[in-house]
Motif scaffolding. Sequence first.
Motif, PDB file in Angstrom:
ATOM      1  N   ARG A 151       0.839  -1.194   0.000  1.00 43.22           N
ATOM      2  CA  ARG A 151       0.000   0.000   0.000  1.00 43.22           C
ATOM      3  C   ARG A 151       0.878   1.251   0.000  1.00 43.22           C
ATOM      4  O   ARG A 151       2.025   1.220   0.466  1.00 43.22           O
ATOM      5  N   LEU A 152       0.370   2.330  -0.523  1.00 44.10           N
ATOM      6  CA  LEU A 152       1.073   3.600  -0.532  1.00 44.10           C
ATOM      7  C   LEU A 152       0.732   4.343   0.756  1.00 44.10           C
ATOM      8  O   LEU A 152      -0.443   4.528   1.074  1.00 44.10           O
ATOM      9  N   VAL A 153       1.762   4.777   1.494  1.00 46.69           N
ATOM     10  CA  VAL A 153       1.567   5.339   2.826  1.00 46.69           C
ATOM     11  C   VAL A 153       2.162   6.742   2.902  1.00 46.69           C
ATOM     12  O   VAL A 153       3.273   6.992   2.424  1.00 46.69           O
ATOM     13  N   ALA A 154       1.404   7.645   3.515  1.00 40.99           N
ATOM     14  CA  ALA A 154       1.910   8.970   3.859  1.00 40.99           C
ATOM     15  C   ALA A 154       2.017   9.040   5.376  1.00 40.99           C
ATOM     16  O   ALA A 154       1.068   8.712   6.087  1.00 40.99           O
ATOM     17  N   VAL A 155       3.176   9.454   5.868  1.00 41.34           N
ATOM     18  CA  VAL A 155       3.446   9.485   7.307  1.00 41.34           C
ATOM     19  C   VAL A 155       3.805  10.906   7.721  1.00 41.34           C
ATOM     20  O   VAL A 155       4.666  11.542   7.116  1.00 41.34           O
ATOM     21  N   HIS A 156       3.121  11.380   8.764  1.00 43.11           N
ATOM     22  CA  HIS A 156       3.510  12.660   9.360  1.00 43.11           C
ATOM     23  C   HIS A 156       4.099  12.386  10.733  1.00 43.11           C
ATOM     24  O   HIS A 156       3.465  11.771  11.587  1.00 43.11           O
ATOM     25  N   LEU A 157       5.344  12.843  10.936  1.00 46.92           N
ATOM     26  CA  LEU A 157       6.041  12.672  12.201  1.00 46.92           C
ATOM     27  C   LEU A 157       6.062  14.009  12.935  1.00 46.92           C
ATOM     28  O   LEU A 157       6.673  14.975  12.465  1.00 46.92           O
ATOM     29  N   ALA A 158       5.361  14.048  14.070  1.00 45.58           N
ATOM     30  CA  ALA A 158       5.321  15.256  14.895  1.00 45.58           C
ATOM     31  C   ALA A 158       6.266  15.047  16.076  1.00 45.58           C
ATOM     32  O   ALA A 158       6.032  14.180  16.932  1.00 45.58           O
ATOM     33  N   VAL A 159       7.328  15.838  16.130  1.00 46.17           N
ATOM     34  CA  VAL A 159       8.409  15.635  17.098  1.00 46.17           C
ATOM     35  C   VAL A 159       8.347  16.718  18.167  1.00 46.17           C
ATOM     36  O   VAL A 159       8.340  17.919  17.860  1.00 46.17           O
TER      37      VAL A 159
END
Length: 298
Positions: A40-48
């Motif tokens: 699957r195509l995945v978009a990830v947002h990493l909030a640090v």
Amino acid sequence: MPLYTPQPVWRYAVFQISAACLAICLVLALLAGQLGWFSRLVAVHLAVDLSGSTYQSSLANFNKPGTIMAQEIEAVQAYATRNARLSQPNLISVSGFASSVVPITNGFSSDPQEITRAINQVVQPSLVNRIGGGTNMNLAVENGLSTLKTQPTLCTEMLVITDGVFNINPEIIEQVQAHNVKLNFLIVGQPLTAEINQWANQTGGIALEVSPSSITELLSEEVFERFNANPLVPLFYGLAFISFMWMMLLPLERFFNQALRIRIDYASKVSVYNAIFWTIATPIYLIASGLFNPFQSC
């Protein structure tokens, strides 16, 4: 009617067809799991979290080795590096938050060098004046959601890494759910509360407690594997198991008849009922255990 005849079991169509289906399903599971087929195509947002507690509230320690901030940054870079090796890499965006939110990457990228350059440019001591020192989780989640809304055709994952104590407004969680974004948490050096678990479970995400020294390992391994797990792999293994049960139809009949001395007509019925049972029970187990959801592609 008995299935038994004196010929070898492999000469019968039911055995040959089932064996072929078993082999095909195992090959598909291997291709999907190891080679990334049907991924699957995945978009990830990493909030640090870049609040004061992540560098001991001292500018002299800002992003210094050993601080939580440095461990967070290292973990993001390790995730991006491993991600680049995927056949279809995740699209990654990164933001930093404290009292305010500051974008770190300019949109989404799957280039680890580009992500590292963006981090090095933004995460500087001067950032303290812009970002503040608190932990505004509502703002961090809202910003992540706004970012992921730009990728409506992809599976979307938001991961928040924080060492703070926080709360999230219920309406924000509802918005995350409404946009099919999975909200995940890595809680650093703090106990994992029931509320955090609930927020993650509501959106289909996970919440994990982690020590500062383990952030990189957890993010680049367990979390990475979860975000990139192919939902078709359990299905292929389930179909392989069903095929195996039908392939064993004649061998089981002969075992029941010859070894257990069960009448051949009863042995045939038991073998057929066994195959039918597992044909029904296997998909029920996959769905009930959450390993496969036919109504959800992400």
